[in-house]
Design a protein around this motif. Structure first.
Motif, PDB file in Angstrom:
ATOM      1  N   GLY A 174      18.559   6.527  -3.573  1.00 18.94           N
ATOM      2  CA  GLY A 174      17.202   6.933  -3.927  1.00 18.94           C
ATOM      3  C   GLY A 174      16.294   5.740  -4.209  1.00 18.94           C
ATOM      4  N   ILE A 175      16.854   4.722  -4.883  1.00 24.98           N
ATOM      5  CA  ILE A 175      16.067   3.519  -5.170  1.00 24.98           C
ATOM      6  C   ILE A 175      15.630   2.863  -3.862  1.00 24.98           C
ATOM      7  CG2 ILE A 175      16.152   1.187  -6.158  1.00 24.98           C
ATOM      8  CD1 ILE A 175      18.115   2.357  -8.285  1.00 24.98           C
ATOM      9  N   MET A 176      16.530   2.823  -2.898  1.00 24.22           N
ATOM     10  CA  MET A 176      16.230   2.187  -1.618  1.00 24.22           C
ATOM     11  C   MET A 176      15.362   3.059  -0.707  1.00 24.22           C
ATOM     12  SD  MET A 176      17.603  -0.872  -1.466  1.00 24.22           S
ATOM     13  CE  MET A 176      17.550  -1.181   0.291  1.00 24.22           C
ATOM     14  N   LEU A 177      15.554   4.380  -0.745  1.00 21.42           N
ATOM     15  CA  LEU A 177      14.948   5.257   0.247  1.00 21.42           C
ATOM     16  C   LEU A 177      13.424   5.199   0.272  1.00 21.42           C
ATOM     17  CD1 LEU A 177      15.329   7.322   2.485  1.00 21.42           C
ATOM     18  CD2 LEU A 177      15.408   9.111   0.724  1.00 21.42           C
ATOM     19  N   ASP A 178      12.765   5.230  -0.882  1.00 22.29           N
ATOM     20  CA  ASP A 178      11.305   5.234  -0.858  1.00 22.29           C
ATOM     21  C   ASP A 178      10.757   3.937  -0.273  1.00 22.29           C
ATOM     22  OD1 ASP A 178      12.162   4.133  -3.487  1.00 22.29           O
ATOM     23  OD2 ASP A 178      10.012   3.949  -3.856  1.00 22.29           O
ATOM     24  N   ASP A 179      11.433   2.814  -0.498  1.00 23.48           N
ATOM     25  CA  ASP A 179      10.971   1.546   0.062  1.00 23.48           C
ATOM     26  C   ASP A 179      11.292   1.444   1.556  1.00 23.48           C
ATOM     27  OD1 ASP A 179       9.990  -0.373  -2.292  1.00 23.48           O
ATOM     28  OD2 ASP A 179      11.537   0.975  -3.006  1.00 23.48           O
ATOM     29  N   VAL A 180      12.406   2.000   1.971  1.00 19.15           N
ATOM     30  CA  VAL A 180      12.716   2.062   3.394  1.00 19.15           C
ATOM     31  C   VAL A 180      11.643   2.881   4.107  1.00 19.15           C
ATOM     32  CG1 VAL A 180      14.336   3.029   5.095  1.00 19.15           C
ATOM     33  CG2 VAL A 180      15.196   1.662   3.171  1.00 19.15           C
ATOM     34  N   LEU A 181      11.287   4.023   3.546  1.00 17.70           N
ATOM     35  CA  LEU A 181      10.239   4.857   4.152  1.00 17.70           C
ATOM     36  C   LEU A 181       8.888   4.147   4.146  1.00 17.70           C
ATOM     37  CD1 LEU A 181      11.193   8.366   2.715  1.00 17.70           C
ATOM     38  CD2 LEU A 181      11.459   7.564   5.076  1.00 17.70           C
ATOM     39  N   ALA A 182       8.565   3.473   3.046  1.00 21.19           N
ATOM     40  CA  ALA A 182       7.307   2.710   2.987  1.00 21.19           C
ATOM     41  C   ALA A 182       7.316   1.627   4.068  1.00 21.19           C
ATOM     42  CB  ALA A 182       7.122   2.091   1.604  1.00 21.19           C
ATOM     43  N   GLY A 183       8.462   0.991   4.281  1.00 17.70           N
ATOM     44  CA  GLY A 183       8.581  -0.012   5.329  1.00 17.70           C
ATOM     45  C   GLY A 183       8.400   0.581   6.722  1.00 17.70           C
ATOM     46  N   PRO A 186       6.128  11.699   2.947  1.00 16.38           N
ATOM     47  CA  PRO A 186       7.255  12.211   2.181  1.00 16.38           C
ATOM     48  C   PRO A 186       7.870  11.172   1.235  1.00 16.38           C
ATOM     49  CG  PRO A 186       8.052  11.560   4.318  1.00 16.38           C
ATOM     50  CD  PRO A 186       6.558  11.266   4.293  1.00 16.38           C
ATOM     51  N   ILE A 187       7.233  10.009   1.130  1.00 18.03           N
ATOM     52  CA  ILE A 187       7.788   8.942   0.292  1.00 18.03           C
ATOM     53  C   ILE A 187       7.876   9.392  -1.161  1.00 18.03           C
ATOM     54  CG2 ILE A 187       7.462   6.566  -0.514  1.00 18.03           C
ATOM     55  CD1 ILE A 187       5.964   6.038   2.173  1.00 18.03           C
ATOM     56  N   LYS A 188       6.825  10.052  -1.649  1.00 18.54           N
ATOM     57  CA  LYS A 188       6.807  10.506  -3.041  1.00 18.54           C
ATOM     58  C   LYS A 188       7.913  11.529  -3.308  1.00 18.54           C
ATOM     59  CE  LYS A 188       3.109  10.667  -5.338  1.00 18.54           C
ATOM     60  NZ  LYS A 188       1.843  10.789  -5.991  1.00 18.54           N
ATOM     61  N   VAL A 189       8.144  12.413  -2.355  1.00 19.75           N
ATOM     62  CA  VAL A 189       9.203  13.419  -2.497  1.00 19.75           C
ATOM     63  C   VAL A 189      10.565  12.725  -2.596  1.00 19.75           C
ATOM     64  CG1 VAL A 189      10.368  15.355  -1.362  1.00 19.75           C
ATOM     65  CG2 VAL A 189       7.876  15.197  -1.301  1.00 19.75           C
ATOM     66  N   ALA A 190      10.809  11.761  -1.718  1.00 16.15           N
ATOM     67  CA  ALA A 190      12.080  11.026  -1.752  1.00 16.15           C
ATOM     68  C   ALA A 190      12.224  10.285  -3.072  1.00 16.15           C
ATOM     69  CB  ALA A 190      12.150  10.054  -0.579  1.00 16.15           C
ATOM     70  N   ASP A 191      11.147   9.670  -3.545  1.00 18.99           N
ATOM     71  CA  ASP A 191      11.182   8.902  -4.787  1.00 18.99           C
ATOM     72  C   ASP A 191      11.539   9.791  -5.979  1.00 18.99           C
ATOM     73  OD1 ASP A 191      10.717   6.466  -6.328  1.00 18.99           O
ATOM     74  OD2 ASP A 191       8.897   7.458  -7.057  1.00 18.99           O
ATOM     75  N   PHE A 229       0.832  -1.204   0.000  1.00 25.24           N
ATOM     76  CA  PHE A 229       0.000   0.000   0.000  1.00 25.24           C
ATOM     77  C   PHE A 229       0.869   1.257   0.000  1.00 25.24           C
ATOM     78  CE2 PHE A 229      -2.022   3.385   2.501  1.00 25.24           C
ATOM     79  CZ  PHE A 229      -3.166   3.609   1.756  1.00 25.24           C
ATOM     80  N   PHE A 230       1.793   1.343   0.957  1.00 29.78           N
ATOM     81  CA  PHE A 230       2.643   2.536   1.046  1.00 29.78           C
ATOM     82  C   PHE A 230       3.635   2.622  -0.105  1.00 29.78           C
ATOM     83  CE2 PHE A 230       1.302   2.403   5.560  1.00 29.78           C
ATOM     84  CZ  PHE A 230       0.798   3.692   5.646  1.00 29.78           C
ATOM     85  N   ASP A 231       4.125   1.489  -0.586  1.00 31.02           N
ATOM     86  CA  ASP A 231       5.085   1.495  -1.691  1.00 31.02           C
ATOM     87  C   ASP A 231       4.421   1.913  -3.000  1.00 31.02           C
ATOM     88  OD1 ASP A 231       7.611   1.135  -2.895  1.00 31.02           O
ATOM     89  OD2 ASP A 231       7.098  -0.904  -3.480  1.00 31.02           O
ATOM     90  N   ILE A 232       3.192   1.512  -3.208  1.00 32.35           N
ATOM     91  CA  ILE A 232       2.496   1.852  -4.455  1.00 32.35           C
ATOM     92  C   ILE A 232       1.962   3.280  -4.419  1.00 32.35           C
ATOM     93  CG2 ILE A 232       0.454   1.321  -5.867  1.00 32.35           C
ATOM     94  CD1 ILE A 232       0.965  -1.676  -5.043  1.00 32.35           C
ATOM     95  N   LEU A 233       1.290   3.653  -3.326  1.00 35.43           N
ATOM     96  CA  LEU A 233       0.675   4.991  -3.266  1.00 35.43           C
ATOM     97  C   LEU A 233       1.679   6.108  -2.997  1.00 35.43           C
ATOM     98  CD1 LEU A 233      -2.736   4.402  -1.480  1.00 35.43           C
ATOM     99  CD2 LEU A 233      -2.235   4.610  -3.912  1.00 35.43           C
TER     100      LEU A 233
END
Length: 167
Positions: free
Chosen positions: A143-152, A130-135, A122-126
């Motif tokens: 950068g590739i890792m950061l959005d998934d770390v934040l989603a986690g 600040p996940i979208k900003v990091a992505d 849910f968090f990784d897809i949507l």
């Protein structure tokens, strides 16, 4: 499936991806080759890994999760260079790390495994703020890792609330 690579007009085949150690890991042991929903397939690969690690205790689990995340920055960076594309959809090592982060310090239960999977996806897809900003702004392996770390992290916090309420 052919994938553009850093080698100009050369295209990588699934066999080439599976035989290159960096790409093999970046593609989640091959799960990132799925034509539909490679991120979900990469997260599915993390489920049995989590089930094994959950039996080892929090300290070992933490060390492995940190190692998977830190090494993932390098793996994802090198894979993106080889593919000639930032955050190519087949790179799913970040999903593996994100799912492990989702279940960090969560006592093992099948409810946790399933809810963690749903919340992380849910968090990784949507990608809420600040996940979208990091992505969008952070590039390279970090950068590739950061959005998934934040989603986690987001999924972990929600999971703690749900499981705490459920208990």
């Amino acid at each position: 499936m052919l994938i553009n690579s850093e080698y100009g007009n050369n295209r990588l085949t699934p066999k080439q991806i599976l035989t290159d150690p960096i790409l093999f890991l970046a593609f989640g042991f091959g799960s990132g080759l799925a034509k539909k929903a490679p991120g979900t397939c990469g997260t599915l690969v993390a489920v049995p890994l989590y089930c094994l690690l959950a039996q080892t205790g929090n300290i070992f689990y933490s060390l492995i999760t940190i190692a998977v995340t830190i090494v993932g920055i390098w793996i994802c960076d090198k894979a993106a260079e080889k593919l000639g594309e930032h955050d190519f959809g087949g790179i799913v090592w970040d999903e593996i790390a994100g799912y492990l982060i989702t279940l960090w310090w969560i006592p093992f239960s099948w409810q946790g495994v399933v809810l963690g999977f749903i919340l992380f996806r849910f968090f990784d897809i949507l990608k809420p703020w600040p996940i979208k900003v990091a992505d969008r702004r952070v590039k390279g392996g970090f950068g590739i890792m950061l959005d998934d770390v934040l989603a986690g992290v987001f999924a972990n916090l929600v999971l703690v609330l749900i499981l705490g309420w459920w208990a």
